[in-house]
Design a protein around this motif. Sequence first.
Motif, PDB file in Angstrom:
ATOM      1  N   ARG A 139       0.858  -1.262  -0.069  1.00 18.72           N
ATOM      2  CA  ARG A 139      -0.078  -0.033  -0.119  1.00 18.72           C
ATOM      3  C   ARG A 139       0.856   1.056  -0.134  1.00 18.72           C
ATOM      4  O   ARG A 139       1.894   1.267   0.498  1.00 18.72           O
ATOM      5  N   GLU A 140       0.587   2.269  -0.511  1.00 22.04           N
ATOM      6  CA  GLU A 140       1.183   3.519  -0.817  1.00 22.04           C
ATOM      7  C   GLU A 140       0.166   4.762  -0.912  1.00 22.04           C
ATOM      8  O   GLU A 140      -0.679   4.356  -1.987  1.00 22.04           O
ATOM      9  N   GLY A 141       0.582   5.703  -0.530  1.00 25.94           N
ATOM     10  CA  GLY A 141      -0.441   6.859  -0.701  1.00 25.94           C
ATOM     11  C   GLY A 141      -0.188   8.098  -0.089  1.00 25.94           C
ATOM     12  O   GLY A 141       0.918   8.256   0.690  1.00 25.94           O
ATOM     13  N   SER A 142      -0.879   9.177  -0.151  1.00 24.95           N
ATOM     14  CA  SER A 142      -0.674  10.466   0.407  1.00 24.95           C
ATOM     15  C   SER A 142      -1.215  10.476   1.869  1.00 24.95           C
ATOM     16  O   SER A 142      -0.924  11.479   2.562  1.00 24.95           O
ATOM     17  N   THR A 150      -3.642   0.336  -3.609  1.00 27.41           N
ATOM     18  CA  THR A 150      -2.522  -0.732  -4.081  1.00 27.41           C
ATOM     19  C   THR A 150      -1.809   0.071  -4.957  1.00 27.41           C
ATOM     20  O   THR A 150      -2.067   0.959  -5.672  1.00 27.41           O
ATOM     21  N   VAL A 151      -0.390  -0.640  -5.087  1.00 27.63           N
ATOM     22  CA  VAL A 151       0.683   0.001  -6.012  1.00 27.63           C
ATOM     23  C   VAL A 151       0.676  -0.829  -7.364  1.00 27.63           C
ATOM     24  O   VAL A 151       0.822  -1.908  -7.382  1.00 27.63           O
ATOM     25  N   LEU A 152       0.662   0.036  -8.294  1.00 30.23           N
ATOM     26  CA  LEU A 152       0.928  -0.573  -9.624  1.00 30.23           C
ATOM     27  C   LEU A 152       2.270  -1.005  -9.876  1.00 30.23           C
ATOM     28  O   LEU A 152       3.103  -0.612  -9.419  1.00 30.23           O
ATOM     29  N   THR A 153       2.281  -2.007 -10.882  1.00 26.75           N
ATOM     30  CA  THR A 153       3.552  -2.436 -10.980  1.00 26.75           C
ATOM     31  C   THR A 153       3.974  -2.019 -12.614  1.00 26.75           C
ATOM     32  O   THR A 153       5.125  -2.048 -12.837  1.00 26.75           O
ATOM     33  N   LEU A 195       9.258  -0.660  -3.587  1.00 27.09           N
ATOM     34  CA  LEU A 195       8.475   0.469  -4.276  1.00 27.09           C
ATOM     35  C   LEU A 195       9.619   1.261  -4.962  1.00 27.09           C
ATOM     36  O   LEU A 195      10.533   1.533  -4.333  1.00 27.09           O
ATOM     37  N   VAL A 196       9.239   1.591  -6.159  1.00 28.33           N
ATOM     38  CA  VAL A 196      10.176   2.391  -7.041  1.00 28.33           C
ATOM     39  C   VAL A 196       9.589   3.847  -7.320  1.00 28.33           C
ATOM     40  O   VAL A 196       8.584   3.695  -7.975  1.00 28.33           O
ATOM     41  N   TYR A 197      10.071   4.811  -6.662  1.00 23.19           N
ATOM     42  CA  TYR A 197       9.760   5.995  -7.035  1.00 23.19           C
ATOM     43  C   TYR A 197      10.874   6.814  -8.021  1.00 23.19           C
ATOM     44  O   TYR A 197      11.904   6.493  -7.971  1.00 23.19           O
TER      45      TYR A 197
END
Length: 202
Positions: A139-142, A150-153, A195-197
Amino acid sequence: MTFKTPVRLLVLVAAVFAFAGIAAAQGTVYDTSPSTSNLAVSATVQSALNLDISSDVAGVTVGGTAGSGTFTLDFGNVNGLGLGTPSANVTKTAVSGGFLYTTPITLTPNFSGFVGYSAASIKVEQAVSDDAPSKAAAREGSTASINSATVLTTGATAFTDTATTGTPITRYVGVKVFNDNNTANANAGGRSINLVYTISVP
């Protein structure tokens, strides 16, 4: 008389050129001062860009060195029933299907040398190499309420296009732990979420 004047002029002109030569002299000179030596300095200014990930004041400690591009974060022990006390600075929330564990992180964009651009865009994706349970848990968000985020691949869009250099951004990362016993996503064991930013200018 007619010959003396041109000769005087020639001597005067020769003297002017002599002084000019002394003024422009490079390196060693004799019987005079000063001497000048030129140093031609050159440099190629490059654009520079990086995104640092660090611990938020209220978050779990983020490991890694600024500028390295590689960082770590450990949620410790978590479970689908929400039993026990989570690690320091981890928030535990009951959600449909289990429990969500979250913590804030700080992203700090840094960039220079991009003439005409004062803002950058940042997106986040999950590594395609992560296994299925880890993809389901990520999970990732503001905000801390990121149960559905959910985080996209692949194909992620930027969550901001107004990031300014040196200005911290708070984001939240999380792990959803499922409380059923019938799916692969609920299997006990490690979760490896990558997670890749990505930061871009312009």
